[in-house]
Design a protein around this motif. Sequence first.
Motif, mmCIF file in Angstrom:
data_model
loop_
_atom_site.group_PDB
_atom_site.id
_atom_site.type_symbol
_atom_site.label_atom_id
_atom_site.label_comp_id
_atom_site.label_asym_id
_atom_site.label_seq_id
_atom_site.Cartn_x
_atom_site.Cartn_y
_atom_site.Cartn_z
ATOM 1 N N VAL A 40 0.815 -1.221 0.000
ATOM 2 C CA VAL A 40 0.000 0.000 0.000
ATOM 3 C C VAL A 40 0.849 1.272 0.000
ATOM 4 N N GLY A 41 2.173 1.099 0.183
ATOM 5 C CA GLY A 41 3.061 2.265 0.134
ATOM 6 C C GLY A 41 3.687 2.650 1.461
ATOM 7 N N LYS A 42 3.766 1.724 2.393
ATOM 8 C CA LYS A 42 4.382 2.036 3.699
ATOM 9 C C LYS A 42 5.803 2.552 3.527
ATOM 10 N N ALA A 65 12.306 -1.848 9.417
ATOM 11 C CA ALA A 65 11.994 -3.020 10.235
ATOM 12 C C ALA A 65 11.476 -4.180 9.379
ATOM 13 N N ASP A 66 11.454 -3.975 8.081
ATOM 14 C CA ASP A 66 11.026 -5.063 7.198
ATOM 15 C C ASP A 66 12.259 -5.921 6.913
ATOM 16 N N VAL A 67 12.580 -6.767 7.882
ATOM 17 C CA VAL A 67 13.839 -7.521 7.844
ATOM 18 C C VAL A 67 13.896 -8.471 6.650
ATOM 19 N N GLU A 195 -3.707 8.026 3.486
ATOM 20 C CA GLU A 195 -4.226 7.313 2.315
ATOM 21 C C GLU A 195 -3.254 7.520 1.164
ATOM 22 N N ASN A 196 -2.878 6.445 0.531
ATOM 23 C CA ASN A 196 -1.930 6.522 -0.589
ATOM 24 C C ASN A 196 -2.604 5.959 -1.835
ATOM 25 N N MET A 197 -2.100 6.388 -2.982
ATOM 26 C CA MET A 197 -2.633 5.966 -4.295
ATOM 27 C C MET A 197 -4.085 6.431 -4.426
ATOM 28 N N VAL A 230 -2.297 10.881 -0.809
ATOM 29 C CA VAL A 230 -1.184 11.000 -1.756
ATOM 30 C C VAL A 230 -1.624 10.422 -3.095
ATOM 31 N N PRO A 231 -1.576 11.212 -4.154
ATOM 32 C CA PRO A 231 -2.019 10.684 -5.440
ATOM 33 C C PRO A 231 -1.072 9.625 -6.003
ATOM 34 N N LEU A 232 -1.618 8.861 -6.896
ATOM 35 C CA LEU A 232 -0.832 7.884 -7.650
ATOM 36 C C LEU A 232 -0.110 8.682 -8.734
ATOM 37 N N GLU A 233 1.211 8.636 -8.725
ATOM 38 C CA GLU A 233 1.969 9.404 -9.723
ATOM 39 C C GLU A 233 3.154 8.575 -10.168
ATOM 40 N N PRO A 234 3.425 8.543 -11.474
ATOM 41 C CA PRO A 234 4.602 7.799 -11.943
ATOM 42 C C PRO A 234 5.878 8.275 -11.238
#
Length: 282
Positions: A40-42, A65-67, A195-197, A230-234
Amino acid sequence: MAATGPAGRPLGHEAGRANPFSSGESSARVLGLSSGKGGVGKSTVTVNLALALAGFGHKVGVLDADVYGFSVPAMLGMSGSPDGSGGAVQPLVAHGVRVMSMGFFVPDPQPVIWRGPMLHKALEQFLSDVDWGDIDFLLVDMPPGTGDVALSMSQYLPASEVYVVTTPQVAAKRVAQRSAYMARKLNLPLRGVIENMSWLSTPGGRLAVFGTGGGPQLAEELGVPLLGQVPLEPGVREGGDTGLPVVVADPGSEAALAFVQIAERVVALGRSRVVRQELRVN
Ligand SMILES: Nc1ncnc2c1ncn2[C@@H]1O[C@H](COP(=O)(O)OP(=O)(O)OP(=O)(O)O)[C@@H](O)[C@H]1O
Ligand SMILES: [Mg+2]
């Protein structure tokens, strides 16, 4: 696998120093970016928020922390190994932000194949054996879900503020919100929803690629503010791939401005007054 830390010492087996974030030695605000849902964009939110906060003049650290699924080093264009020859391990620095990640210790693209206890120990070392210095904010990029890492981090970072990242899709929100419920069960302060995307801006207007409503609904249900959309942007994706996040690569873009506004709101929220004294699973 035999991942090793500085000076070839095995990671995950050291008896560490006191963890400054639980001992009270560090006055940093700890911001955990989490979601029960993957992708989701963390990580994207973490690095862009970190750079926005650094842009305001704050001293910022990022703990990946994403080991198992680390992505922060690539998103910040980092490589190399931290130096631990002088005692404490020195974090690597990108755009003025101090960073620690499992990715610095594992030759890419090798996987980290560890059981829970080693993972737990590595995270502990990332907090206690690393010279984070006098940072104002420690942003923690959490892995997806509500498993082992999330539980370890809540134990090591008892004052961690929890921010939930979701997409506007209502079905995604239902999964994302599990991390909020976990925070509640662990008595960690839930501070806001990001909220992302949220939409794709087109010449014809905003296209709701992933639907609408997930972020505002979740914020309302949880009784916390929706800190931004946050909008979805290339450019956001490109920034992550090239190691130059959109906040610095294209600061005038809609997405960069959204990240900066979220960072302002996080600052304005101030420190949480609720600091849990001990881990208690309700
Ligand atoms: N607003 C956005 N616009 C365009 N692309 C985005 C946006 N946010 C994230 N992405 C892209 O979506 C993908 C997933 O993002 P990211 O890795 O940040 O998610 P995550 O929640 O950290 O994933 P994981 O659960 O695997 O850790 C990445 O390729 C990233 O570049
Ligand atoms: Mg991630």
